[in-house]
Design an enzyme around this catalytic site. Sequence first.
Site, short mmCIF file in Angstrom:
data_model
loop_
_atom_site.label_atom_id
_atom_site.label_comp_id
_atom_site.label_asym_id
_atom_site.label_seq_id
_atom_site.Cartn_x
_atom_site.Cartn_y
_atom_site.Cartn_z
N HIS A 28 -28.09 10.62 36.64
CA HIS A 28 -28.60 10.71 38.13
C HIS A 28 -28.08 9.26 38.74
CE1 HIS A 28 -30.67 14.22 36.48
NE2 HIS A 28 -31.24 14.26 37.63
N HIS A 88 -36.18 8.65 31.61
CA HIS A 88 -35.09 7.99 31.08
C HIS A 88 -36.03 6.41 30.60
CE1 HIS A 88 -31.12 9.07 31.20
NE2 HIS A 88 -31.49 9.85 32.33
N ASP A 114 -31.59 2.64 30.30
CA ASP A 114 -30.99 3.27 30.83
C ASP A 114 -30.59 3.33 32.39
OD1 ASP A 114 -31.49 4.44 28.48
OD2 ASP A 114 -32.66 6.13 29.09
#
Length: 315
Positions: A181, A222, A226
């Site tokens: 994302h 996450h 990350d």
Amino acid sequence: MTLYIGREASKLWKRICAETTTEINLLLENWKYLLAGLIFQYIHGLAARGVHYLHRPGPILQDLGFFLLPELGQDKAYISEMLFTVVFLSFFLWTFHPFIFKSKKIYTVLVWCRVLAFLVASQVLRIITFYSTQLPGPNYHCREGSRLARLPKPDSVLEVLLINFPRGVIYGCGDLIFSSHMIFTLVFVLTYQNYGTRRCIKQFAWLVAIIQSLLIVASRKHYTVDIVVAWYTVNLVVFFIDKKLPELPDRTSGSSPPLLPLSTKDKDSKTKEENHKLLNGNSVDPADWRPRTQVNGNILEDANGVHVDTAMNGA
């Protein structure tokens, strides 16, 4: 009023038709790059699906972001997805604004070629990273006790190739470092930073990227690492690849730039040529590049026989 609306509608239609013709020509030149970028999006999804088979749920790792940010809860996990959808759709619509608005700076096809190049490079690094080490997923459906945390052995190759879209993408596990994302979000923000025209929107886009980062961690989708890795990796990828790609033509000058951007070699050659003209006392216009000689303090222009006397003998 009706006459005005009809006149403006006619102008808009002509603008759309002209832009469509231009973009089709660019598409015919660059369709291979666009197709390759789109195919790699499927390969990236396939790789994320594959690592889910390797995922083993376990205790959630100690994380600074989890300690600082309160957990939103499973019922509010959709908030980050909604924000990402708004970012994606906003950027997508912006890339097509040359078809509507008179003021334009980009070509849609060339911008998407650039965006897909950034995405592919970042996703290659992401695939290498999450296959190197599989971390226990912090998301709710990836935790111990969830039936989605581990995938059973596939019955056929077709089951893997179909990647169970979109459920397989939404409920994936194991593809953690680094956030997909954030790859998309940062690529979109950086692209608008380079080719957008509204300063306030640029500043707002960076704010949205920060909020998106916090929401992902707060949703426990996450780990913080990350997000951190995504921030510096994507920025570096975009920086270096942007240097290698041809420069996009700027359409804001009002002149008619070439449909395809100049290569770096052509751009450097053109710059050196212009500098050489200026050093010789000539304008950048090739038509005004005339040999000039100086005799006894007089400047002679052979092109039109004009003599400019600075000192006359015997005077």
